[in-house]
Design a protein around this motif. Structure first.
Motif, short mmCIF file in Angstrom:
data_model
loop_
_atom_site.label_atom_id
_atom_site.label_comp_id
_atom_site.label_asym_id
_atom_site.label_seq_id
_atom_site.Cartn_x
_atom_site.Cartn_y
_atom_site.Cartn_z
N LEU A 89 0.85 -1.19 0.00
CA LEU A 89 0.00 0.00 0.00
C LEU A 89 0.89 1.24 0.00
N SER A 90 0.48 2.23 -0.81
CA SER A 90 1.21 3.49 -0.81
C SER A 90 0.71 4.34 0.36
N GLY A 91 1.34 5.50 0.51
CA GLY A 91 0.97 6.35 1.64
C GLY A 91 -0.40 6.97 1.48
N ALA A 92 -0.87 7.61 2.55
CA ALA A 92 -2.23 8.14 2.59
C ALA A 92 -2.45 9.24 1.56
N PRO A 93 -3.54 9.28 0.82
CA PRO A 93 -4.52 8.20 0.79
C PRO A 93 -3.99 7.02 -0.01
N ALA A 94 -4.07 5.87 0.57
CA ALA A 94 -3.38 4.72 0.00
C ALA A 94 -4.14 4.08 -1.15
N GLY A 95 -3.38 3.56 -2.05
CA GLY A 95 -3.89 2.65 -3.07
C GLY A 95 -2.89 1.52 -3.14
N VAL A 96 -3.08 0.61 -4.07
CA VAL A 96 -2.12 -0.47 -4.22
C VAL A 96 -0.95 0.07 -5.04
N ALA A 97 0.21 0.20 -4.41
CA ALA A 97 1.38 0.74 -5.11
C ALA A 97 1.97 -0.30 -6.06
N VAL A 98 2.24 -1.48 -5.56
CA VAL A 98 2.68 -2.58 -6.42
C VAL A 98 1.96 -3.84 -6.01
N ASP A 99 1.87 -4.76 -6.95
CA ASP A 99 1.18 -6.03 -6.76
C ASP A 99 2.11 -7.10 -7.30
N VAL A 100 2.75 -7.84 -6.41
CA VAL A 100 3.81 -8.74 -6.81
C VAL A 100 3.41 -10.19 -6.60
N PRO A 101 3.25 -10.98 -7.67
CA PRO A 101 3.02 -12.41 -7.48
C PRO A 101 4.33 -13.10 -7.11
N ILE A 102 4.25 -14.03 -6.19
CA ILE A 102 5.45 -14.78 -5.79
C ILE A 102 5.28 -16.20 -6.32
#
Lengths: 246, 319
Positions: free
Chosen positions: B270-283
């Motif tokens: 999560l990014s800083g306020a107001p947060a959204g999804v900053a990165v989405d990393v599949p492992i």
């Protein structure tokens, strides 16, 4: 027991001192009779059953008043702790009645309820109510949010949550309130018996004093000491059993 | 021979009701999430701000899909709203200041839904000190199954067809609890009170209590942050084992990027306020995982670097 013997030894020493002081007439033996004669008259009362017939009514009133106070105190405390409206509604009246010494409304209680058990039980009830109520309220307010949320995540809400989470969590605080009330109940019972009626330990002490049976007065006081000790010991056992998880 | 491994994993999909019409088309178009109505947990356009005049929104227009069987970790700086998001997913956060839609198995989440258990960070406050280990674990089971609810009729009315299984006897409950206590390595501690246990053992009790309900989703808020490093490693191993064996869906909040990458099939930051999804990393590392091996895997290192970059980037731009 090992660590307690000095305390008991002190009691024995004081009693011996009392005995000697009275026998040597350092104090007036009429107002402070020797311990041995007090015990003799106490033992006599115990064997004849007079003492028990005085203790009986006192204990009965105390038990009824205290039990009523515990039930009402816990219920109202839970209500005030969980329903904000109930708190706002009841808080001022509690704060107003609470500081009044319960002995002060004995005359009023006599006026409305007469000299019998109803009056005494009512006065004991009123005196014992507030420690239980306020400690229950405080205990309920102190229940951790996480504990309540844990219940919610498992689907335990409402009355079930109060019964299974709030009440057990508040039990240590509630027990503290009951312990305070237990002490108060004996005081108020004796005062009420001295002011009205013709039975109970309080009446027995006052009656002995009026008939110049000083040994009977001291015997009654000694009986109260024993009674208080036994009540407290019994209470501690119950508390230990309820709170064995601590 | 044990019923544990034979848990019907298809339960989740079998019980999924028909997809609900998707709300907030504007929000969806804005960030363009993939249309994944089959996800176990669907978050659409969720915003949240705390009460108070000077409050900034915690997050705004958040979209997230969590598929059944995923192990999703949420990382980010402290105060970025990851715990708030988790509490909202669990239905524990009040509706004030929140908007958007969160659906679990197709149903709007307004209060803690059945089939989802939340594991708290403060295990010492979350387990009931007046109940023994066995009683703590049984607490979850008996209530999730509606044991004390009275008549079956009332259960049916309350929960419908996918309601609780037929009532279990006390002996059956004890048996099930024993299985899960065994699973978390607490056999022999059934009659202990929580205060007699170490912190790590207390958290194991909380995990057993959650698992015994056989939830579809397990939500964990920094569950291992309050225990020492050795205990933490063994609890991570335990969670990896359980996840693999029971086929759970786990949503896991942590501030420890290594932990997130080690455990998860997918990590979002999560990014800083107001947060959204900053990165989405599949492992994409296969389960079962062995921590010692995974930590040397190039995919582990790459995912960790990517997440660290995302966190550090927001730190720089925030100053």
């Amino acid at each position: 027991m090992k660590q307690r013997w000095p305390g008991f030894a002190l009691i024995v020493v004081l009693l011996v001192l009392w005995e000697v002081a009275s026998r040597q007439a350092w104090v007036d033996p009429l107002t402070v009779p020797p311990v041995s004669s007090i015990f003799a008259s106490w033992w006599e009362g115990l064997v004849s059953g007079d003492l028990l017939s005085a203790v009986g009514p006192t204990l009965r009133r105390l038990a009824m008043g205290l039990a009523l106070a515990v039930v009402v105190g816990i219920l109202v405390g839970l209500l005030m702790g969980t329903v904000p409206l109930a708190y706002r509604l009841l808080e001022p009246i509690t704060e107003f009645i609470r500081p009044i010494p319960s002995s002060a409304y004995i005359p009023v209680a006599i006026l409305f309820l007469g000299l019998g058990d109803e009056m005494k039980v009512t006065v004991i009830f009123l005196a014992c109510l507030f420690p239980v109520l306020l400690n229950t309220y405080a205990g309920v307010r102190a229940v951790d949010r996480v504990l309540v949320d844990t219940g919610r995540t498992f689907g335990v809400v409402g009355l079930k949550a109060i019964w299974q989470i709030v009440l057990p969590a508040a039990t240590p605080s509630i027990m503290t309130g009951i312990r305070v009330s237990l002490g108060i109940s004996l005081i108020v019972a004796v005062i009420a018996e001295m002011l009205a009626g013709n039975s109970g330990i309080g009446y027995m002490i006052l009656d002995s004093q009026r008939t110049f049976q000083v040994a009977g007065v001291f015997g009654g006081i000694f009986t109260l000491g024993v009674l208080g000790y036994l009540l407290n010991t019994g209470f501690l056992r119950v508390e230990h059993r309820l709170l064995r998880w601590r | 021979m044990r019923t544990l491994g034979a848990r019907p994993l298809s339960r989740q999909s079998a019980e999924l009701p028909a997809p609900v019409a998707s709300p907030a088309p504007a929000a969806r178009a804005a960030s363009g999430p993939r249309s994944d109505e089959d996800a176990l947990l669907v978050v659409r356009g969720v915003s949240k701000r705390y009460a108070g005049a000077r409050s900034r929104p915690v997050f705004e227009g958040l979209d997230l899909d969590i598929t059944a069987g995923a192990f999703l970790s949420i990382v980010g700086h402290s105060g970025c709203g990851k715990s708030t998001l988790l509490r909202m997913l669990a239905g524990l956060e009040g509706g004030t200041g929140a908007s958007g839609s969160i659906r679990f198995r197709g149903r709007e989440v307004t209060s803690p839904p059945r089939g989802m258990i939340y594991v708290f960070q403060q295990y010492e406050k979350s387990i009931f000190p007046w109940r023994t280990v066995m009683e703590n674990v049984a607490f979850g089971l008996s209530h999730q199954r509606g044991e004390h609810l009275g008549s079956r009729m009332r259960q049916a009315r309350r929960y419908g067809e996918d309601g609780p299984a037929p009532r279990m006897t006390a002996a059956q409950i004890r048996e099930r609890c024993r299985e899960y206590l065994d699973l978390v390595g607490l056999s022999g501690y059934e009659d202990y009170y929580p205060k007699q246990l170490s912190g790590g053992m207390q958290q194991r009790v909380a995990i057993a209590r959650a698992l015994v309900c056989e939830p579809d989703a397990l939500l964990m808020d920094e569950p291992f942050s309050a225990v020492d490093a050795l205990t933490r490693a063994s609890l991570q191993q335990l969670l990896l084992d359980i996840y693999h064996r029971l086929g759970l869906t786990v949503v896991f909040v942590t501030h420890d990027v290594d932990e997130a990458v080690l455990l998860s099939s997918r990590v979002i930051c999560l990014s800083g306020a107001p947060a959204g999804v900053a990165v989405d990393v599949p492992i994409a590392i296969d389960f079962p995982r062995v921590p010692g091996v995974v930590r040397d895997d190039p995919r582990f290192l790459q995912a960790r670097d990517e997440l660290m970059d995302a966190i550090n980037h927001r730190e720089e731009s925030g100053r």
